[in-house]
Scaffold this motif. Structure first.
Motif, PDB file in Angstrom:
ATOM      1  N   LEU A 126       0.823  -1.208   0.000  1.00  0.00           N
ATOM      2  CA  LEU A 126       0.000   0.000   0.000  1.00  0.00           C
ATOM      3  C   LEU A 126       0.863   1.266   0.000  1.00  0.00           C
ATOM      4  O   LEU A 126       0.431   2.310  -0.486  1.00  0.00           O
ATOM      5  CB  LEU A 126      -0.919   0.018   1.222  1.00  0.00           C
ATOM      6  CG  LEU A 126      -1.925  -1.126   1.359  1.00  0.00           C
ATOM      7  CD1 LEU A 126      -2.782  -0.933   2.602  1.00  0.00           C
ATOM      8  CD2 LEU A 126      -2.798  -1.250   0.130  1.00  0.00           C
ATOM      9  N   GLU A 127       2.073   1.185   0.531  1.00  0.00           N
ATOM     10  CA  GLU A 127       2.955   2.345   0.582  1.00  0.00           C
ATOM     11  C   GLU A 127       3.358   2.820  -0.809  1.00  0.00           C
ATOM     12  O   GLU A 127       3.771   3.966  -0.983  1.00  0.00           O
ATOM     13  CB  GLU A 127       4.216   2.029   1.403  1.00  0.00           C
ATOM     14  CG  GLU A 127       3.964   1.859   2.886  1.00  0.00           C
ATOM     15  CD  GLU A 127       3.421   0.485   3.252  1.00  0.00           C
ATOM     16  OE1 GLU A 127       3.649  -0.488   2.499  1.00  0.00           O
ATOM     17  OE2 GLU A 127       2.738   0.387   4.285  1.00  0.00           O
ATOM     18  N   GLU A 128       3.243   1.958  -1.797  1.00  0.00           N
ATOM     19  CA  GLU A 128       3.611   2.313  -3.164  1.00  0.00           C
ATOM     20  C   GLU A 128       2.505   3.077  -3.898  1.00  0.00           C
ATOM     21  O   GLU A 128       2.741   3.591  -4.987  1.00  0.00           O
ATOM     22  CB  GLU A 128       3.951   1.044  -3.949  1.00  0.00           C
ATOM     23  CG  GLU A 128       5.137   0.289  -3.391  1.00  0.00           C
ATOM     24  CD  GLU A 128       5.330  -1.070  -4.041  1.00  0.00           C
ATOM     25  OE1 GLU A 128       4.427  -1.521  -4.797  1.00  0.00           O
ATOM     26  OE2 GLU A 128       6.360  -1.694  -3.790  1.00  0.00           O
ATOM     27  N   PHE A 129       1.305   3.162  -3.308  1.00  0.00           N
ATOM     28  CA  PHE A 129       0.198   3.851  -3.964  1.00  0.00           C
ATOM     29  C   PHE A 129       0.506   5.341  -4.090  1.00  0.00           C
ATOM     30  O   PHE A 129       1.180   5.922  -3.243  1.00  0.00           O
ATOM     31  CB  PHE A 129      -1.094   3.687  -3.164  1.00  0.00           C
ATOM     32  CG  PHE A 129      -1.705   2.317  -3.224  1.00  0.00           C
ATOM     33  CD1 PHE A 129      -1.099   1.247  -3.876  1.00  0.00           C
ATOM     34  CD2 PHE A 129      -2.911   2.072  -2.605  1.00  0.00           C
ATOM     35  CE1 PHE A 129      -1.667  -0.002  -3.921  1.00  0.00           C
ATOM     36  CE2 PHE A 129      -3.496   0.817  -2.643  1.00  0.00           C
ATOM     37  CZ  PHE A 129      -2.870  -0.212  -3.298  1.00  0.00           C
ATOM     38  N   PRO A 130      -0.021   5.987  -5.131  1.00  0.00           N
ATOM     39  CA  PRO A 130       0.150   7.441  -5.252  1.00  0.00           C
ATOM     40  C   PRO A 130      -0.581   8.165  -4.114  1.00  0.00           C
ATOM     41  O   PRO A 130      -1.481   7.615  -3.477  1.00  0.00           O
ATOM     42  CB  PRO A 130      -0.475   7.761  -6.614  1.00  0.00           C
ATOM     43  CG  PRO A 130      -1.266   6.578  -6.998  1.00  0.00           C
ATOM     44  CD  PRO A 130      -0.761   5.414  -6.234  1.00  0.00           C
ATOM     45  N   ASP A 131      -0.191   9.398  -3.865  1.00  0.00           N
ATOM     46  CA  ASP A 131      -0.740  10.177  -2.754  1.00  0.00           C
ATOM     47  C   ASP A 131      -2.240  10.421  -2.861  1.00  0.00           C
ATOM     48  O   ASP A 131      -2.896  10.661  -1.847  1.00  0.00           O
ATOM     49  CB  ASP A 131      -0.012  11.520  -2.638  1.00  0.00           C
ATOM     50  CG  ASP A 131       1.437  11.344  -2.233  1.00  0.00           C
ATOM     51  OD1 ASP A 131       1.758  10.312  -1.603  1.00  0.00           O
ATOM     52  OD2 ASP A 131       2.253  12.230  -2.553  1.00  0.00           O
ATOM     53  N   CYS A 132      -2.793  10.379  -4.055  1.00  0.00           N
ATOM     54  CA  CYS A 132      -4.224  10.655  -4.228  1.00  0.00           C
ATOM     55  C   CYS A 132      -5.106   9.501  -3.735  1.00  0.00           C
ATOM     56  O   CYS A 132      -6.319   9.642  -3.642  1.00  0.00           O
ATOM     57  CB  CYS A 132      -4.535  10.968  -5.684  1.00  0.00           C
ATOM     58  SG  CYS A 132      -4.089   9.633  -6.800  1.00  0.00           S
ATOM     59  N   ILE A 133      -4.517   8.360  -3.395  1.00  0.00           N
ATOM     60  CA  ILE A 133      -5.260   7.206  -2.887  1.00  0.00           C
ATOM     61  C   ILE A 133      -5.085   7.149  -1.376  1.00  0.00           C
ATOM     62  O   ILE A 133      -3.957   7.047  -0.879  1.00  0.00           O
ATOM     63  CB  ILE A 133      -4.765   5.883  -3.524  1.00  0.00           C
ATOM     64  CG1 ILE A 133      -4.915   5.914  -5.036  1.00  0.00           C
ATOM     65  CG2 ILE A 133      -5.465   4.688  -2.919  1.00  0.00           C
ATOM     66  CD1 ILE A 133      -6.336   5.943  -5.531  1.00  0.00           C
ATOM     67  N   ALA A 134      -6.175   7.233  -0.646  1.00  0.00           N
ATOM     68  CA  ALA A 134      -6.134   7.114   0.813  1.00  0.00           C
ATOM     69  C   ALA A 134      -5.977   5.642   1.176  1.00  0.00           C
ATOM     70  O   ALA A 134      -6.849   4.824   0.874  1.00  0.00           O
ATOM     71  CB  ALA A 134      -7.408   7.681   1.421  1.00  0.00           C
ATOM     72  N   THR A 135      -4.871   5.310   1.810  1.00  0.00           N
ATOM     73  CA  THR A 135      -4.592   3.907   2.129  1.00  0.00           C
ATOM     74  C   THR A 135      -5.140   3.498   3.494  1.00  0.00           C
ATOM     75  O   THR A 135      -5.250   2.308   3.771  1.00  0.00           O
ATOM     76  CB  THR A 135      -3.083   3.628   2.092  1.00  0.00           C
ATOM     77  OG1 THR A 135      -2.429   4.494   3.021  1.00  0.00           O
ATOM     78  CG2 THR A 135      -2.533   3.832   0.700  1.00  0.00           C
ATOM     79  N   GLY A 136      -5.497   4.448   4.332  1.00  0.00           N
ATOM     80  CA  GLY A 136      -6.012   4.131   5.671  1.00  0.00           C
ATOM     81  C   GLY A 136      -7.174   3.141   5.673  1.00  0.00           C
ATOM     82  O   GLY A 136      -7.141   2.149   6.409  1.00  0.00           O
ATOM     83  N   PRO A 137      -8.208   3.359   4.851  1.00  0.00           N
ATOM     84  CA  PRO A 137      -9.338   2.432   4.833  1.00  0.00           C
ATOM     85  C   PRO A 137      -8.988   1.045   4.282  1.00  0.00           C
ATOM     86  O   PRO A 137      -9.757   0.110   4.438  1.00  0.00           O
ATOM     87  CB  PRO A 137     -10.361   3.109   3.917  1.00  0.00           C
ATOM     88  CG  PRO A 137      -9.936   4.520   3.799  1.00  0.00           C
ATOM     89  CD  PRO A 137      -8.471   4.545   4.044  1.00  0.00           C
ATOM     90  N   LEU A 138      -7.822   0.902   3.654  1.00  0.00           N
ATOM     91  CA  LEU A 138      -7.444  -0.366   3.045  1.00  0.00           C
ATOM     92  C   LEU A 138      -6.479  -1.185   3.896  1.00  0.00           C
ATOM     93  O   LEU A 138      -6.273  -2.367   3.636  1.00  0.00           O
ATOM     94  CB  LEU A 138      -6.786  -0.107   1.682  1.00  0.00           C
ATOM     95  CG  LEU A 138      -7.583   0.696   0.672  1.00  0.00           C
ATOM     96  CD1 LEU A 138      -6.721   1.031  -0.526  1.00  0.00           C
ATOM     97  CD2 LEU A 138      -8.824  -0.054   0.260  1.00  0.00           C
ATOM     98  N   GLU A 139      -5.872  -0.559   4.902  1.00  0.00           N
ATOM     99  CA  GLU A 139      -4.815  -1.217   5.661  1.00  0.00           C
ATOM    100  C   GLU A 139      -5.263  -2.499   6.349  1.00  0.00           C
ATOM    101  O   GLU A 139      -4.589  -3.522   6.272  1.00  0.00           O
ATOM    102  CB  GLU A 139      -4.212  -0.249   6.677  1.00  0.00           C
ATOM    103  CG  GLU A 139      -3.348   0.802   6.026  1.00  0.00           C
ATOM    104  CD  GLU A 139      -2.823   1.830   7.015  1.00  0.00           C
ATOM    105  OE1 GLU A 139      -3.147   1.745   8.222  1.00  0.00           O
ATOM    106  OE2 GLU A 139      -2.095   2.731   6.562  1.00  0.00           O
TER     107      GLU A 139
END
Length: 186
Positions: free
Chosen positions: A156-169
């Motif tokens: 998930l750390e590789e996702f671009p900044d426009c994607i909120a990774t919090g809900p996916l963690e």
């Protein structure tokens, strides 16, 4: 005493007519409620998605009559979208992809309403502009974009900044967890 054949047929037809009337009424009520609902079946914004289910092999998000699911399939993960009021399901991924890739397609759809596109080689990608992900059908010089391929993501750390990774963690941790299997010693 047994009933005559005509009485049994009449009773059977009555039950069938009652079942048909019930089915028609259910369909009418569902269609009427859909007609009263605003466009896109009650979509009011991108923040009303909620995670409805999380298990070791699948995760599901829901917004009204729309369900997004990510689940283990073959050697990877597949993401799908289902409209429960219309009995329609379609894939967000072009086939099994890495867990991070599947969650990226889910985030694109849930957070930005964008689905990945497929290049001539069959690889899924999305275009990133100044305002975030978008679908590009023709390139223009006045709107520069960067193309990102889904199969390049492993975390998930590789996702671009426009994607909120919090809900996916939590989903990433749960679906990527594989219990250690040790051989028994005798």
């Amino acid at each position: 005493m047994s009933k005559s054949a005509s009485n049994r047929t009449s009773t059977s037809r009555t039950y069938q007519s009652l079942a048909d009337a019930t089915r028609w009424t259910e369909n009418f009520v569902r269609d009427f409620v859909s007609w009263l609902t605003p466009p896109y079946r009650g979509r009011t914004g991108t923040t009303d998605w909620e995670r409805a289910w999380l298990a070791r092999r699948e995760v599901r998000w829901r917004r009204g009559m729309e369900v997004v699911e990510c689940f283990r399939f073959a050697d990877g993960y597949v993401a799908t979208v289902e409209y429960t009021d219309r009995d329609v399901t379609w894939q967000l991924t072009a086939g099994p992809v890495s867990l991070a890739g599947a969650l990226f397609t889910v985030a694109l759809y849930i957070q930005h309403g964008v689905t990945p596109q497929i290049d001539p080689d069959g690889r899924m990608f999305t275009a990133l502009g100044d305002d975030g992900p978008l679908q590009v059908f023709t390139e223009t010089a006045d709107q520069p974009v960067e193309y990102i391929y889904v199969d390049t993501f492993r975390t998930l750390e590789e996702f671009p900044d426009c994607i909120a990774t919090g809900p996916l963690e939590k989903a990433f941790q749960r679906l990527s967890y594989s219990p250690r299997r040790e051989l028994r010693s005798e």
